[in-house]
Enzyme design. Structure first.
Site, PDB file in Angstrom:
ATOM      1  N   CYS A  59      29.945 -13.680 -28.543  1.00  0.00           N
ATOM      2  CA  CYS A  59      31.026 -12.932 -29.188  1.00  0.00           C
ATOM      3  C   CYS A  59      30.486 -11.793 -30.058  1.00  0.00           C
ATOM      4  O   CYS A  59      29.297 -11.656 -30.276  1.00  0.00           O
ATOM      5  CB  CYS A  59      31.860 -13.884 -30.025  1.00  0.00           C
ATOM      6  SG  CYS A  59      30.980 -14.530 -31.456  1.00  0.00           S
ATOM      7  N   ALA A  62      28.404 -12.752 -33.013  1.00  0.00           N
ATOM      8  CA  ALA A  62      27.033 -13.090 -32.632  1.00  0.00           C
ATOM      9  C   ALA A  62      26.170 -11.830 -32.553  1.00  0.00           C
ATOM     10  O   ALA A  62      25.027 -11.813 -33.008  1.00  0.00           O
ATOM     11  CB  ALA A  62      27.006 -13.823 -31.290  1.00  0.00           C
ATOM     12  N   ARG A  93      17.905 -18.126 -32.909  1.00  0.00           N
ATOM     13  CA  ARG A  93      17.461 -17.007 -32.073  1.00  0.00           C
ATOM     14  C   ARG A  93      15.938 -16.827 -32.059  1.00  0.00           C
ATOM     15  O   ARG A  93      15.429 -15.967 -31.379  1.00  0.00           O
ATOM     16  CB  ARG A  93      18.154 -15.732 -32.524  1.00  0.00           C
ATOM     17  CG  ARG A  93      17.903 -14.521 -31.638  1.00  0.00           C
ATOM     18  CD  ARG A  93      19.007 -13.540 -31.803  1.00  0.00           C
ATOM     19  NE  ARG A  93      18.747 -12.210 -31.296  1.00  0.00           N
ATOM     20  CZ  ARG A  93      18.320 -11.208 -32.051  1.00  0.00           C
ATOM     21  NH1 ARG A  93      18.077 -11.373 -33.327  1.00  0.00           N
ATOM     22  NH2 ARG A  93      18.153 -10.011 -31.525  1.00  0.00           N
ATOM     23  N   HIS A 193      27.120  -5.291 -32.027  1.00  0.00           N
ATOM     24  CA  HIS A 193      25.975  -4.392 -32.243  1.00  0.00           C
ATOM     25  C   HIS A 193      26.471  -3.091 -32.860  1.00  0.00           C
ATOM     26  O   HIS A 193      25.910  -2.591 -33.823  1.00  0.00           O
ATOM     27  CB  HIS A 193      25.292  -4.027 -30.922  1.00  0.00           C
ATOM     28  CG  HIS A 193      24.746  -5.177 -30.151  1.00  0.00           C
ATOM     29  ND1 HIS A 193      24.681  -5.173 -28.783  1.00  0.00           N
ATOM     30  CD2 HIS A 193      24.228  -6.363 -30.546  1.00  0.00           C
ATOM     31  CE1 HIS A 193      24.131  -6.303 -28.360  1.00  0.00           C
ATOM     32  NE2 HIS A 193      23.860  -7.047 -29.410  1.00  0.00           N
TER      33      HIS A 193
END
Ligand code: CFM
Length: 541
Positions: A59, A62, A93, A193
């Site tokens: 998503c 994230a 991660r 992002h």
């Protein structure tokens, strides 16, 4: 090597979509294309996943909190939302960090959350958020706090930006900023992002004008230090005498972002996650950017050479050559040993928005062919190259994400290269502001698949029988149960680094171990070999 028959890509493509209802088949068909590097076909990308299809995607939250801001160690990343959103983004991660000393701040091991409850969803969560900011401030006195909105925050309308402003003014010495990165904000991580780039650019970049020294100053954009990749790249840059002002954001600090506008070049590893930052910095401060790739020994050497060429400095160019000459023999000797064992083996890569491209380099060095590859959330430019950007249809989902209007800074804009210099560099083959995408590097007849579904990946494996499949943890055990090793290209399966020269050696060895292990042939349980009447085949029924 056993010879094998590779099915025709058009037959495979048909097989992948034939079970879908007609409308779905039509839609998925546009995301599954047969590549031709000479005449790149259009691929459908960055659109909503069809409901009911099992996707690899994550998503927007994230992409913002986990991906772009996650690796910055001295920002308190405070998640405004229910605890699950924080817990599942906590240390998953493998973005490593190396604080300067034992006293240096490192908040990455913490899980900060407002722990939103039903009561806050009903009556509003702003008060709870203010309390959480105050508590984090009192406990840690961080330089910065980022607030990350999860889905319920957007649904109930908590104004995280107003809270951030109020608390920033109240506390005085802590930079507090919010991110409207609710999970549903876009079709994938990619939206997150963009949101992260915008807010970091708006609230952090450019705050510290001090000159930290260094002759050849660059920022490394889109490198997130998974499995220690950034450490290896930093080692190489340092050896060459190249100064990294800021990393966005592997092994980074907020101070680096503040000072990043003093660099003279932005190099971009992951184009998908950070191209916005590169473009905004170019417009506002006059810093050109170029695409690099430190995945693969050859491409690492090429990237170092490109940086040296940009600076047009003989001494730097000589130094880079010396470093490459020093690093390469170790790579070559491992390759000589492994290549005969990996040559001709087949790989498939379905990851994220850049690695499906970058890692083809490493497989190429092993003599392995990438039969099929695709991104989870790349855009058409990541496949076909930036030249298609003007033709990309901007749909409602993309319009949802703010495009900052950037203009040259009246005081700080300083073009590092003149228009003519840039034009000459481009004419001489040094691509500035360019990314050619994945498809030109893939063979004719390879299958490019965007946002591959679970069903399609199973079918692909059945039809192509690759020697290795690269994806993530969600896919890993399903694929391995089919007798095909899966290499996680997100987390590196607890391994790495894979960047640079040392990283390449690590990768060759890991892949050799995986594709040449005989264990995969033993995957079929004894009763599966005999009791065929008990077979349940969910894929083809
Ligand atoms: Fe860029 Fe990444 Fe990737 Fe990405 Fe990611 Fe990642 Fe990735 Mo997982 S920023 S697009 S959102 S290179 S977390 S470090 S591995 S999907 S291919």
């Amino acid at each position: 090597m056993e010879s094998r028959i590779i099915p025709d890509p058009s037959v495979v493509r048909e097989e992948l979509i034939k079970k879908y209802p007609p409308k779905v088949a039509k839609k998925r068909g546009k995301a599954i294309v047969i590549n031709d590097p000479a005449e790149i076909p259009q691929v459908q990308a960055n659109i909503r996943t069809i409901p009911g299809i099992i996707t690899q995607r994550g998503c927007s939250y994230a992409g913002c909190k986990g991906v772009v801001l996650g690796p910055t160690r001295d920002i308190v990343n405070l998640v405004h939302g229910p605890i699950g959103c924080s817990f599942y983004a906590w240390l998953t991660r493998r973005n490593q960090t190396r604080p300067d000393g034992p006293e240096s701040e490192n908040f990455m091991t913490y899980c900060f959350s407002t722990d939103m409850q039903e009561e806050h969803v009903v009556f509003g969560g702003e008060k709870k958020l203010k309390q959480a900011i105050q508590e984090a401030y009192d406990l840690f006195h961080p330089k910065a706090i980022g607030i990350f909105s999860t889905c319920p925050v957007g649904l109930i309308g908590d104004d995280v930006h107003a809270v951030a402003k109020e608390m920033r003014e109240k506390l005085g010495d802590c930079n507090i900023f919010g991110f409207s990165c609710e999970g549903y904000k876009g079709v994938s991580q990619s939206a997150g992002h963009h949101i992260a780039n915008n807010q970091v650019f708006k609230h952090v970049v450019g705050l510290d004008d001090s000159d930290k020294g260094g002759r050849f100053k660059i920022n490394m954009l889109g490198e997130y230090n998974i499995g220690g990749d950034a450490f290896e790249i930093e080692r190489l840059l340092e050896k060459c005498g190249i100064t990294m002002v800021a990393s966005f954001s592997g092994n980074s600090t907020v101070g680096q972002f503040e000072n990043s506008h003093t660099a003279d070049l932005n190099v971009v590893m992951c184009h998908r996650s950070i191209n916005y930052m590169a473009e905004m910095m170019e417009t506002k401060y006059g810093i050109p950017w170029m695409k690099v790739n430190f995945i693969g020994a050859e491409s690492s050497a090429k990237s170092l050479r490109r940086i040296a060429r940009y600076f047009e400095d003989d001494e730097l160019m000589a130094k880079v050559e010396a470093v490459i000459a020093e690093e390469m023999p170790a790579v070559t000797s491992v390759i000589e040993d492994i290549y005969p064992k990996t040559k001709g083996k087949l790989a498939m890569l379905f990851v994220g928005g850049s690695r499906a491209h970058h890692y083809q380099e490493l497989f190429g060095e092993l003599g392995m062919e990438t039969l099929s590859a695709g991104y989870e959330f790349g855009h058409r430019d990541d496949y076909e190259g930036r030249k298609v950007i003007p033709n990309i249809k901007v749909d409602a989902d993309s319009k949802n994400i703010e495009e900052l209007k950037i203009s040259p800074d009246p005081e700080k804009y300083r073009p590092r290269k003149s228009e003519e210099e840039l034009a000459t560099m481009k004419a001489e083959g040094l691509d500035i502001s360019e990314y050619e995408g994945m498809m030109p590097d893939m063979k004719k007849g390879s299958l490019v698949i965007d946002d591959i579904s679970h069903y399609e990946s199973e079918k692909l494996i059945e039809l192509y029988k690759p020697d290795i499949f690269c994806a993530g943890i969600k896919e890993k055990y399903v694929v391995q149960k089919m007798g095909v090793p899966l290499k996680q290209l997100h987390s590196y399966d607890y391994g790495g680094p894979y960047a640079g020269f040392t990283g390449a050696i690590n990768f060759y060895r890991d892949i050799d171990r995986m594709v040449n292990s005989r264990v995969w042939k033993l995957i079929q349980a004894p009763w599966e070999e005999t009791a065929t009447e008990l077979e349940a085949d969910y894929v083809t029924q």
